[in-house]
Write a protein that holds these residues in place. Structure first.
Motif, PDB file in Angstrom:
ATOM      1  N   LYS A  15      -3.269  -6.278  -7.319  1.00  0.00           N
ATOM      2  CA  LYS A  15      -3.976  -5.099  -7.833  1.00  0.00           C
ATOM      3  C   LYS A  15      -5.487  -5.336  -7.835  1.00  0.00           C
ATOM      4  O   LYS A  15      -6.258  -4.474  -7.407  1.00  0.00           O
ATOM      5  CB  LYS A  15      -3.520  -4.728  -9.231  1.00  0.00           C
ATOM      6  CG  LYS A  15      -4.232  -3.469  -9.746  1.00  0.00           C
ATOM      7  CD  LYS A  15      -3.875  -3.149 -11.167  1.00  0.00           C
ATOM      8  CE  LYS A  15      -4.534  -1.883 -11.675  1.00  0.00           C
ATOM      9  NZ  LYS A  15      -5.974  -1.790 -11.480  1.00  0.00           N
ATOM     10  N   ALA A  16      -5.885  -6.510  -8.283  1.00  0.00           N
ATOM     11  CA  ALA A  16      -7.323  -6.819  -8.311  1.00  0.00           C
ATOM     12  C   ALA A  16      -7.907  -6.809  -6.903  1.00  0.00           C
ATOM     13  O   ALA A  16      -8.993  -6.256  -6.670  1.00  0.00           O
ATOM     14  CB  ALA A  16      -7.556  -8.172  -8.980  1.00  0.00           C
ATOM     15  N   ARG A  17      -7.189  -7.396  -5.939  1.00  0.00           N
ATOM     16  CA  ARG A  17      -7.668  -7.407  -4.556  1.00  0.00           C
ATOM     17  C   ARG A  17      -7.678  -5.999  -3.974  1.00  0.00           C
ATOM     18  O   ARG A  17      -8.597  -5.624  -3.238  1.00  0.00           O
ATOM     19  CB  ARG A  17      -6.802  -8.338  -3.717  1.00  0.00           C
ATOM     20  CG  ARG A  17      -6.990  -9.810  -4.074  1.00  0.00           C
ATOM     21  CD  ARG A  17      -6.068 -10.727  -3.294  1.00  0.00           C
ATOM     22  NE  ARG A  17      -6.302 -10.576  -1.867  1.00  0.00           N
ATOM     23  CZ  ARG A  17      -5.381 -10.805  -0.942  1.00  0.00           C
ATOM     24  NH1 ARG A  17      -4.172 -11.176  -1.281  1.00  0.00           N
ATOM     25  NH2 ARG A  17      -5.667 -10.654   0.330  1.00  0.00           N
ATOM     26  N   PHE A  18      -6.656  -5.194  -4.299  1.00  0.00           N
ATOM     27  CA  PHE A  18      -6.593  -3.813  -3.822  1.00  0.00           C
ATOM     28  C   PHE A  18      -7.749  -2.995  -4.396  1.00  0.00           C
ATOM     29  O   PHE A  18      -8.431  -2.263  -3.677  1.00  0.00           O
ATOM     30  CB  PHE A  18      -5.251  -3.184  -4.198  1.00  0.00           C
ATOM     31  CG  PHE A  18      -5.058  -1.790  -3.674  1.00  0.00           C
ATOM     32  CD1 PHE A  18      -4.914  -1.556  -2.317  1.00  0.00           C
ATOM     33  CD2 PHE A  18      -5.008  -0.710  -4.541  1.00  0.00           C
ATOM     34  CE1 PHE A  18      -4.733  -0.266  -1.829  1.00  0.00           C
ATOM     35  CE2 PHE A  18      -4.825   0.577  -4.069  1.00  0.00           C
ATOM     36  CZ  PHE A  18      -4.692   0.800  -2.710  1.00  0.00           C
ATOM     37  N   ASP A  19      -7.987  -3.123  -5.710  1.00  0.00           N
ATOM     38  CA  ASP A  19      -9.103  -2.415  -6.343  1.00  0.00           C
ATOM     39  C   ASP A  19     -10.429  -2.814  -5.701  1.00  0.00           C
ATOM     40  O   ASP A  19     -11.285  -1.966  -5.438  1.00  0.00           O
ATOM     41  CB  ASP A  19      -9.143  -2.703  -7.851  1.00  0.00           C
ATOM     42  CG  ASP A  19      -8.039  -2.015  -8.623  1.00  0.00           C
ATOM     43  OD1 ASP A  19      -7.439  -1.052  -8.106  1.00  0.00           O
ATOM     44  OD2 ASP A  19      -7.758  -2.454  -9.763  1.00  0.00           O
ATOM     45  N   SER A  20     -10.589  -4.109  -5.427  1.00  0.00           N
ATOM     46  CA  SER A  20     -11.823  -4.593  -4.801  1.00  0.00           C
ATOM     47  C   SER A  20     -11.977  -4.019  -3.395  1.00  0.00           C
ATOM     48  O   SER A  20     -13.061  -3.549  -3.027  1.00  0.00           O
ATOM     49  CB  SER A  20     -11.804  -6.123  -4.745  1.00  0.00           C
ATOM     50  OG  SER A  20     -12.946  -6.600  -4.089  1.00  0.00           O
ATOM     51  N   PHE A  21     -10.894  -4.041  -2.621  1.00  0.00           N
ATOM     52  CA  PHE A  21     -10.945  -3.465  -1.276  1.00  0.00           C
ATOM     53  C   PHE A  21     -11.339  -1.990  -1.347  1.00  0.00           C
ATOM     54  O   PHE A  21     -12.229  -1.547  -0.622  1.00  0.00           O
ATOM     55  CB  PHE A  21      -9.597  -3.612  -0.566  1.00  0.00           C
ATOM     56  CG  PHE A  21      -9.536  -2.806   0.707  1.00  0.00           C
ATOM     57  CD1 PHE A  21     -10.088  -3.297   1.868  1.00  0.00           C
ATOM     58  CD2 PHE A  21      -8.973  -1.535   0.715  1.00  0.00           C
ATOM     59  CE1 PHE A  21     -10.070  -2.537   3.036  1.00  0.00           C
ATOM     60  CE2 PHE A  21      -8.941  -0.773   1.875  1.00  0.00           C
ATOM     61  CZ  PHE A  21      -9.501  -1.278   3.037  1.00  0.00           C
ATOM     62  N   CYS A  22     -10.655  -1.242  -2.202  1.00  0.00           N
ATOM     63  CA  CYS A  22     -10.940   0.197  -2.314  1.00  0.00           C
ATOM     64  C   CYS A  22     -12.398   0.429  -2.683  1.00  0.00           C
ATOM     65  O   CYS A  22     -13.065   1.290  -2.094  1.00  0.00           O
ATOM     66  CB  CYS A  22     -10.007   0.838  -3.344  1.00  0.00           C
ATOM     67  SG  CYS A  22      -8.288   0.940  -2.798  1.00  0.00           S
ATOM     68  N   SER A  23     -12.888  -0.343  -3.625  1.00  0.00           N
ATOM     69  CA  SER A  23     -14.289  -0.212  -4.035  1.00  0.00           C
ATOM     70  C   SER A  23     -15.232  -0.491  -2.867  1.00  0.00           C
ATOM     71  O   SER A  23     -16.209   0.224  -2.653  1.00  0.00           O
ATOM     72  CB  SER A  23     -14.581  -1.174  -5.180  1.00  0.00           C
ATOM     73  OG  SER A  23     -15.929  -1.111  -5.551  1.00  0.00           O
ATOM     74  N   ASN A  24     -14.905  -1.519  -2.083  1.00  0.00           N
ATOM     75  CA  ASN A  24     -15.757  -1.887  -0.944  1.00  0.00           C
ATOM     76  C   ASN A  24     -15.802  -0.820   0.137  1.00  0.00           C
ATOM     77  O   ASN A  24     -16.777  -0.746   0.887  1.00  0.00           O
ATOM     78  CB  ASN A  24     -15.293  -3.215  -0.335  1.00  0.00           C
ATOM     79  CG  ASN A  24     -15.628  -4.393  -1.216  1.00  0.00           C
ATOM     80  OD1 ASN A  24     -16.551  -4.346  -2.020  1.00  0.00           O
ATOM     81  ND2 ASN A  24     -14.864  -5.459  -1.082  1.00  0.00           N
ATOM     82  N   VAL A  25     -14.750  -0.001   0.234  1.00  0.00           N
ATOM     83  CA  VAL A  25     -14.747   1.067   1.240  1.00  0.00           C
ATOM     84  C   VAL A  25     -15.046   2.431   0.619  1.00  0.00           C
ATOM     85  O   VAL A  25     -14.881   3.458   1.269  1.00  0.00           O
ATOM     86  CB  VAL A  25     -13.427   1.098   2.060  1.00  0.00           C
ATOM     87  CG1 VAL A  25     -13.253  -0.184   2.837  1.00  0.00           C
ATOM     88  CG2 VAL A  25     -12.224   1.392   1.186  1.00  0.00           C
ATOM     89  N   GLY A  26     -15.468   2.426  -0.646  1.00  0.00           N
ATOM     90  CA  GLY A  26     -15.896   3.661  -1.282  1.00  0.00           C
ATOM     91  C   GLY A  26     -14.775   4.546  -1.801  1.00  0.00           C
ATOM     92  O   GLY A  26     -14.951   5.760  -1.903  1.00  0.00           O
ATOM     93  N   LEU A  27     -13.624   3.952  -2.116  1.00  0.00           N
ATOM     94  CA  LEU A  27     -12.485   4.716  -2.630  1.00  0.00           C
ATOM     95  C   LEU A  27     -12.069   4.191  -3.994  1.00  0.00           C
ATOM     96  O   LEU A  27     -12.359   3.049  -4.337  1.00  0.00           O
ATOM     97  CB  LEU A  27     -11.267   4.567  -1.701  1.00  0.00           C
ATOM     98  CG  LEU A  27     -11.350   5.139  -0.303  1.00  0.00           C
ATOM     99  CD1 LEU A  27     -10.140   4.701   0.505  1.00  0.00           C
ATOM    100  CD2 LEU A  27     -11.418   6.653  -0.359  1.00  0.00           C
ATOM    101  N   THR A  28     -11.370   5.021  -4.722  1.00  0.00           N
ATOM    102  CA  THR A  28     -10.653   4.546  -5.898  1.00  0.00           C
ATOM    103  C   THR A  28      -9.246   4.188  -5.443  1.00  0.00           C
ATOM    104  O   THR A  28      -8.793   4.630  -4.376  1.00  0.00           O
ATOM    105  CB  THR A  28     -10.559   5.620  -6.993  1.00  0.00           C
ATOM    106  OG1 THR A  28      -9.797   6.724  -6.468  1.00  0.00           O
ATOM    107  CG2 THR A  28     -11.936   6.092  -7.447  1.00  0.00           C
TER     108      THR A  28
END
Length: 89
Positions: A15-28
């Motif tokens: 979840k933490a890695r997914f949240d970080s990825f989403c943040s890096n590509v401008g998504l929630t």
């Protein structure tokens, strides 16, 4: 349009890695899941191949070993070796 909630249980680290990825590509995370849902409904299938990844280099066990080795090298525990060149002729 009325909204509904989907709840899914995932590993904390995932979840933490997914949240970080989403943040890096401008998504929630919610927007990313919505994109997935829309793609499933549009294509009437899971929108990517689900297959066993035989590339063991990126396995969790190997990545942990590489990270441990890097820490050891940075701590000065490494040894220099001569370069061995092989002629394939």
């Amino acid at each position: 349009m009325a909204q509904a909630t989907i709840t899914a249980r995932v590993d904390e680290r995932d979840k933490a890695r997914f949240d970080s990825f989403c943040s890096n590509v401008g998504l929630t995370a919610s927007a990313a899941v919505n994109i997935f849902v829309k793609a499933v409904l549009r294509e009437n299938r899971i929108p990517f191949d689900i297959a066993y990844n035989a590339d063991l280099f990126y396995s969790e066990e190997n990545l942990a070993y590489v990270e441990k080795s890097v820490r050891e090298l940075r701590a000065g525990k490494g040894h220099a070796h001569e370069l061995i060149e092989v002629d394939d002729e």
